[in-house]
Enzyme design. Sequence first.
Site, PDB file in Angstrom:
ATOM      1  N   THR A   1      69.377  45.968  46.706  1.00 38.12           N
ATOM      2  CA  THR A   1      69.203  46.487  45.359  1.00 38.12           C
ATOM      3  C   THR A   1      70.325  45.965  44.468  1.00 38.12           C
ATOM      4  OG1 THR A   1      70.554  48.494  45.533  1.00 38.12           O
ATOM      5  CG2 THR A   1      68.337  48.594  46.464  1.00 38.12           C
ATOM      6  N   CYS A   2      70.358  46.453  43.240  1.00 35.49           N
ATOM      7  CA  CYS A   2      71.381  45.976  42.319  1.00 35.49           C
ATOM      8  C   CYS A   2      72.782  46.443  42.683  1.00 35.49           C
ATOM      9  CB  CYS A   2      71.054  46.402  40.888  1.00 35.49           C
ATOM     10  SG  CYS A   2      70.983  48.192  40.654  1.00 35.49           S
TER      11      CYS A   2
ATOM     12  N   GLY B   1      66.677  58.445  41.391  1.00 35.09           N
ATOM     13  CA  GLY B   1      65.518  58.421  42.274  1.00 35.09           C
ATOM     14  C   GLY B   1      64.985  57.048  42.594  1.00 35.09           C
ATOM     15  N   GLN B   2      65.505  55.995  41.950  1.00 32.40           N
ATOM     16  CA  GLN B   2      64.997  54.651  42.178  1.00 32.40           C
ATOM     17  C   GLN B   2      65.160  54.211  43.633  1.00 32.40           C
ATOM     18  OE1 GLN B   2      63.573  52.281  39.777  1.00 32.40           O
ATOM     19  NE2 GLN B   2      63.222  54.281  38.854  1.00 32.40           N
TER      20      GLN B   2
ATOM     21  N   GLN C   1      62.939  51.897  46.415  1.00 36.86           N
ATOM     22  CA  GLN C   1      63.508  50.655  46.922  1.00 36.86           C
ATOM     23  C   GLN C   1      63.528  50.624  48.446  1.00 36.86           C
ATOM     24  OE1 GLN C   1      67.104  51.139  44.684  1.00 36.86           O
ATOM     25  NE2 GLN C   1      66.459  49.777  43.034  1.00 36.86           N
TER      26      GLN C   1
ATOM     27  N   GLY D   1      61.454  42.078  30.954  1.00 31.48           N
ATOM     28  CA  GLY D   1      61.059  42.397  32.321  1.00 31.48           C
ATOM     29  C   GLY D   1      60.064  43.549  32.297  1.00 31.48           C
TER      30      GLY D   1
ATOM     31  N   SER E   1      62.693  48.166  34.405  1.00 30.92           N
ATOM     32  CA  SER E   1      62.324  47.906  33.013  1.00 30.92           C
ATOM     33  C   SER E   1      61.335  48.948  32.509  1.00 30.92           C
ATOM     34  CB  SER E   1      61.721  46.500  32.878  1.00 30.92           C
ATOM     35  OG  SER E   1      62.670  45.516  33.231  1.00 30.92           O
TER      36      SER E   1
END
Length: 418
Positions: free
Chosen positions: A49-50, A115-116, A120, A185, A190
């Site tokens: 992830t980022c 919550g992302q 992922q 994006g 996004s």
Amino acid sequence: MSVLAIGLSHRTAPVALLERISITGDALVKLLHDVQEDPCVAEAMVVSTCNRVEVYVTVDRFHAAVTALTGLLGRHAGVPVDELTPHLYVHYEEQAVEHLFSVVCGLDSMVVGEGQILGQVRQALKLAQRHGTVGATLNDLVQQALRVGKRAHTDTGIDQAGASLVTAGLTLAGDLAGRRALVVGAGSMSSLAAVTLARAGVTDIVVANRTYERGARLAENVGGRAVEFSAVPRELAEADIVITCTGAGRHIITPGMLSRPAFLLDLALPHDIDPAVREVPGVTLVDLETIQESGIGSREGDAVPSVRALVADELRTYLDAERAAKVTPTVVALRGKAASVVESELGRLLMRVPDLDERARDEVAMTVQRVVDKLLHEPTVRVKQLATCPGGDHYAEALRELFNLDPKMPEAVREVEL
């Protein structure tokens, strides 16, 4: 086989290093296969992830696996091992499970409670399933982790402990109402950005994406409009707020493309926006380093202790089930041996007393079976109970030794179950 997790995150590495080691697309698939093909590894999953890159594997040799995985991470990212190693963390067995549970609950995120990460990790599992690099152990572990994460977000207020990365970044932009925004994006981050802008009162939202149709769907959902990706330079001339998260792997916005004051939020790794834009008068750039340094969303709320307690409880339940499962093949093997002995002895009895009628034979068989079942009941129940304690596998070993079970039989039973 034991679970091993090795990786680095925003907690252990500077964002500049995370940017260098960020792995996506075909490169992620190649890393996944290379990890799984290592002789020490049976199953593999990669979470990228980022703000983290983590490899989860099942292994039979700890030190050899750590050395091999460190080398693979460094080679795939083009980062020397001696530069990478100081920032790596390693979790093994119980600690690996606890770490994964904490990650999916958002406790280990740059923005606490976001919550992302649930989505992922779910995508990481799907990728591993699609390429056949996970088996029963990792699949069951990650599925359980996802259930724990969902429970944390449903049963506690962890979502309010910290904002999403988008909300955290936009906190630095001030009042958003009435301003014009450009979202570059159309992925999950996004999409979250576009929805957040709309809820904040931004009425003019433009979405630019390489796949126009996907950008158009997002724009329609937030009452905005879509443009071709090639229109980004033109739209920059009109935008007050710009949010990017494309995964392009290169700078898509550079200083020469900006001609007016604007607030830019770059959520991508590697960066979408050239950091040199900060030199343009009136331009403010917020990226992951900025969010990390600001501490926005990193403060623990009242829900965090509840989630930590939930993780501890779920960890105990998971480990108890795992320990009990490990002794089950031995119990099955013991009962299988007992059944074989009963069958053999009944056969001998019938040869010695051939005149027994069918009713008598059945009664004798049932009586012998009941005696065996009662004798085995207490030790098998107790060994399952004791297996949930630390070191419980020793009781299974004792059972195999006491009843002279074939050492290969429990493994054969386990393979049939899988």
